[in-house]
Design an enzyme around this catalytic site. Structure first.
Site, PDB file in Angstrom:
ATOM      1  N   ASP A   1       8.775  15.205  37.888  1.00  0.00           N
ATOM      2  CA  ASP A   1       9.676  15.344  39.417  1.00  0.00           C
ATOM      3  C   ASP A   1       9.801  17.080  39.582  1.00  0.00           C
ATOM      4  OD1 ASP A   1       9.618  12.482  39.367  1.00  0.00           O
ATOM      5  OD2 ASP A   1      11.437  12.304  39.050  1.00  0.00           O
TER       6      ASP A   1
ATOM      7  N   GLU B   1       2.253   8.194  38.582  1.00  0.00           N
ATOM      8  CA  GLU B   1       2.494   7.803  37.384  1.00  0.00           C
ATOM      9  C   GLU B   1       2.708   9.743  36.927  1.00  0.00           C
ATOM     10  OE1 GLU B   1      -0.574   8.674  34.576  1.00  0.00           O
ATOM     11  OE2 GLU B   1      -0.024  10.169  36.469  1.00  0.00           O
ATOM     12  N   TRP B   2       3.137  10.881  37.144  1.00  0.00           N
ATOM     13  CA  TRP B   2       3.521  11.365  36.315  1.00  0.00           C
ATOM     14  C   TRP B   2       2.977  12.349  36.490  1.00  0.00           C
ATOM     15  CZ3 TRP B   2       7.003   7.906  33.597  1.00  0.00           C
ATOM     16  CH2 TRP B   2       7.483   7.307  34.282  1.00  0.00           C
ATOM     17  N   GLY B   3       1.228  12.186  36.166  1.00  0.00           N
ATOM     18  CA  GLY B   3       0.461  13.197  35.224  1.00  0.00           C
ATOM     19  C   GLY B   3       0.356  13.032  34.117  1.00  0.00           C
TER      20      GLY B   3
ATOM     21  N   ASP C   1       5.197   3.654  40.914  1.00  0.00           N
ATOM     22  CA  ASP C   1       5.894   4.501  40.497  1.00  0.00           C
ATOM     23  C   ASP C   1       5.216   3.764  38.925  1.00  0.00           C
ATOM     24  OD1 ASP C   1       6.534   6.266  39.321  1.00  0.00           O
ATOM     25  OD2 ASP C   1       8.893   6.156  41.049  1.00  0.00           O
TER      26      ASP C   1
END
Length: 395
Positions: A218, A196-198, A163
């Site tokens: 998310d 890393e969520w883009g 994460d």
């Protein structure tokens, strides 16, 4: 006019530094290719992750029972392989810096748990973070990358989700490349899932670092969240392929926030995206209708197709969309998506699929599990509101 000597010297130095940076970057890129080509997940990974349903309420009993349920439900035989514990399994580090699993929730230890998962013909995964702490304030991996990778390998870990919380001013490429190198040197093949969520457009750099990378924030268990994430995948198809996949986040199928029709759409669209299929529901009490969605082998075959091409949106008529995915046999998987709330007829034409309008083709409905006959030029179907019709078109 002749350039003054001091400026010429500065220019030369800038050129020299730029050349050095380019050379170093090229060398690093070569290293990244080696890191990426670990022979793993040549098709998108399939499995289960604890977060969407259980969040921090994880323990070894749940993981063992879930592994059992993956076998008894038929999910393992349908292709689901990885059992991944998300955040909250770790509580600290010992005097030597070794990561410590929660002794109350995991009293047998992670090696014993991994052995149990492996005994079921499945693979075992854990979660950590590139920052100093995980998103739930447990110890992260920053500064302990090589030590943690060796520990994961000793436990028998097959999959690491990494994460991006508590990262401060860290550089994402450097942080994830460091852990990628640590995993490669651990002595055990471990799938590396970059989460890393883009935020730093990982599709531009992560194909040379990890096996999959999150492209968005998310997901939530709702139609609006699912289609919002779907829209964010447009244009990303060229970056995915065998061994390195765009990840629009885990599945919400069966968690109760959507209808069965919406869950079928969710599952169909993730298969079209060649996305990782990581279930996130309670497999121990899964009703038959949810099991039928998650184990639809014809839809799974689209996701797992050996060509490894991600599907793309080829038409957008507001609430009515058409998505197409090239298949290894020369055919196309097609999703007719109705984002509206009432039924609507949607048509796909053969030229949209790069076929001749005069070419006959066999059409199969992947949710009805039946051939609907040979068609020439186009195919039309009435699609329920917030639903899909998913077909396979074979010349």
């Amino acid at each position: 006019m002749r350039q003054p000597r001091p400026v010429r010297i500065v220019s030369f130095l800038v050129l020299l530094v730029s050349s050095a940076i380019f050379t170093a970057t090229s060398a690093a890129a070569q290293d990244y290719v080696t890191l990426r080509d670990n022979g793993l997940v040549r098709t998108p990974p399939m499995g289960w992750n604890s977060w969407n349903k259980f969040a921090c309420n994880v323990n070894e009993g749940l993981i063992r029972q879930t592994a059992d349920a993956m076998v008894s439900s038929g999910m393992r035989d349908a292709g689901y392989t990885y059992v991944v514990i998300d955040d909250c399994w770790q509580v600290g580090r010992d005097a030597q810096g070794n990561i410590i699993p929660d002794p109350e929730r995991f009293p047998s230890g992670m090696k014993a748990l991994a052995d149990y998962v492996h005994s079921k013909g499945l693979k075992f995964g854990v979660y950590s973070d590139a920052g100093t702490h995980t998103c739930q304030k447990r110890p992260g991996g920053r500064g302990y990358e090589y030590q943690d990778a060796r520990q994961y390998a000793a436990w028998g870990v097959d999959y690491l989700k990494y994460d991006w919380c508590s990262h401060g001013k860290q550089n994402s490429v450097a942080s994830y490349s460091l852990m990628a190198d640590a995993l490669q040197r651990s002595g055990r093949p471990i799938v590396f899932s970059i989460c890393e969520w883009g935020s730093t457009k990982p599709w531009l750099w992560a194909p040379g670092v990890g096996n999959l990378w999150r492209t968005t924030g998310d997901i939530r268990d709702s139609w609006d969240s699912m289609v919002k994430i779907l829209d964010q995948q447009v244009g990303l198809a060229p970056y995915a392929g065998p061994g390195h996949w765009n990840d629009p986040d885990m599945l919400e199928v069966g968690n109760g926030g959507m209808s069965d029709a919406e869950y079928r759409a969710h599952f169909s669209l993730w298969a079209m995206l060649a996305a990782p299929l990581m279930a996130g529901n309670d497999l121990r009490s899964m009703p038959a209708d949810i099991r039928e969605i998650l184990t639809n082998r014809e839809v799974i075959a689209v996701d797992q197709d050996s060509l490894g091409k991600e599907g793309e949106r080829i038409r957008d008529d507001g609430d009515r969309e058409v998505w197409s995915k090239p298949m290894a046999d020369g055919g196309r998987a097609v999703v007719l998506l109705n984002r509206g709330t009432t039924p609507s007829e949607i048509t796909v034409t053969w030229p949209e699929l790069h076929y001749s309008a005069s070419m006959p083709a066999r059409v199969r409905d992947l949710w009805a599990h039946r051939d609907v006959g040979r068609r020439t030029g186009s195919y039309a179907a009435t699609v329920p509101g917030h639903g899909v019709v998913m077909i396979r078109v074979t010349p």
